[in-house]
Design a protein around this motif. Sequence first.
Motif, short mmCIF file in Angstrom:
data_model
loop_
_atom_site.label_atom_id
_atom_site.label_comp_id
_atom_site.label_asym_id
_atom_site.label_seq_id
_atom_site.Cartn_x
_atom_site.Cartn_y
_atom_site.Cartn_z
N VAL A 92 8.60 3.53 4.33
CA VAL A 92 8.54 3.21 3.12
C VAL A 92 7.20 3.57 2.39
O VAL A 92 6.33 3.72 3.03
CB VAL A 92 8.63 1.38 2.99
CG1 VAL A 92 7.45 0.83 3.71
CG2 VAL A 92 9.00 0.93 1.84
N ASP A 93 7.25 3.61 1.05
CA ASP A 93 5.98 4.16 0.44
C ASP A 93 5.08 3.14 0.18
O ASP A 93 5.48 1.78 0.25
CB ASP A 93 6.36 5.15 -0.76
CG ASP A 93 6.79 4.43 -2.01
OD1 ASP A 93 7.31 3.39 -1.91
OD2 ASP A 93 6.73 4.95 -3.18
N CYS A 94 3.79 3.40 -0.49
CA CYS A 94 2.69 2.36 -0.80
C CYS A 94 3.49 1.13 -1.64
O CYS A 94 3.02 -0.03 -1.33
CB CYS A 94 1.55 3.11 -1.46
SG CYS A 94 2.22 4.44 -2.91
N GLN A 96 6.64 0.37 -2.17
CA GLN A 96 7.94 -0.03 -1.76
C GLN A 96 8.97 0.05 -2.91
O GLN A 96 9.74 -0.75 -2.78
CB GLN A 96 7.61 -1.28 -1.08
CG GLN A 96 6.30 -1.68 -0.16
CD GLN A 96 6.95 -2.86 0.84
OE1 GLN A 96 7.98 -3.18 1.04
NE2 GLN A 96 5.63 -3.57 1.29
#
Lengths: 136, 136
Positions: A92-94, A96
């Motif tokens: 997942v990215d920073c 979300q």
Amino acid sequence: MCASPAFPSPGPKAELEEGTVLTPRFGSDGLVTCVTTDAETGELLMVAHMNAEALARTLETGEAWYWSRSRGELWHKGATSGQVQTVVEMRVDCDQDALWLKVRVAGDGGCCHTGRRSCFYRRVAVQDGKAVLRHG
Amino acid sequence: MCASPAFPSPGPKAELEEGTVLTPRFGSDGLVTCVTTDAETGELLMVAHMNAEALARTLETGEAWYWSRSRGELWHKGATSGQVQTVVEMRVDCDQDALWLKVRVAGDGGCCHTGRRSCFYRRVAVQDGKAVLRHG
């Protein structure tokens, strides 16, 4: 469609970015973006979307489920084509709002509805100041 | 903001999927999704968005421009951080609503606003039936 499964609501920025709880930031359309790559080669296969239900089913089954925006329905990738995607890793990215699936593709190994392995079968080039597409 | 540059309107499905003209399918918000990977390692660095202006500037300059949804402005990646992304290759997907940039990152080689190289620094795991995030 089943009742949407609950994921905790996103907290403050520090929790969202540094925390250890998955709190997806679904957009106003109820979706997060999902980038899917081949777990072995790293190739970008497709970009799709998940609603909470698709994400929950992906986590439960270990296979990729998406939300089809064109059909307006939950989509178990490969259910009809045999091109089931087994999730090897999910990230997942920073903030979300984007997920990354690394998958192994079953069936004939394809992914794109046009029959190609990847949806990204055309390169964008600039020719005489215009953007053109080149296959391959 | 400059006047939005014109890209040809998307044609019928066959042209969209098999043609050689870039006809991006911007959403109702005027944006397409852009997946950015490291041209050398293949690592997924970030997922962002482009409006027509950002896409045109990326094609013109060979550097990545995005549309910042949080700031509501055109965003020349790296203009302040030095983490400019030089585009090595741009690809487009079957229905032309997603772009893939393979880039070389300048400056300290970072990409994420948290200081990491990639925005995808957490893995999603399932523990006791719940989704948890693991750093690294």
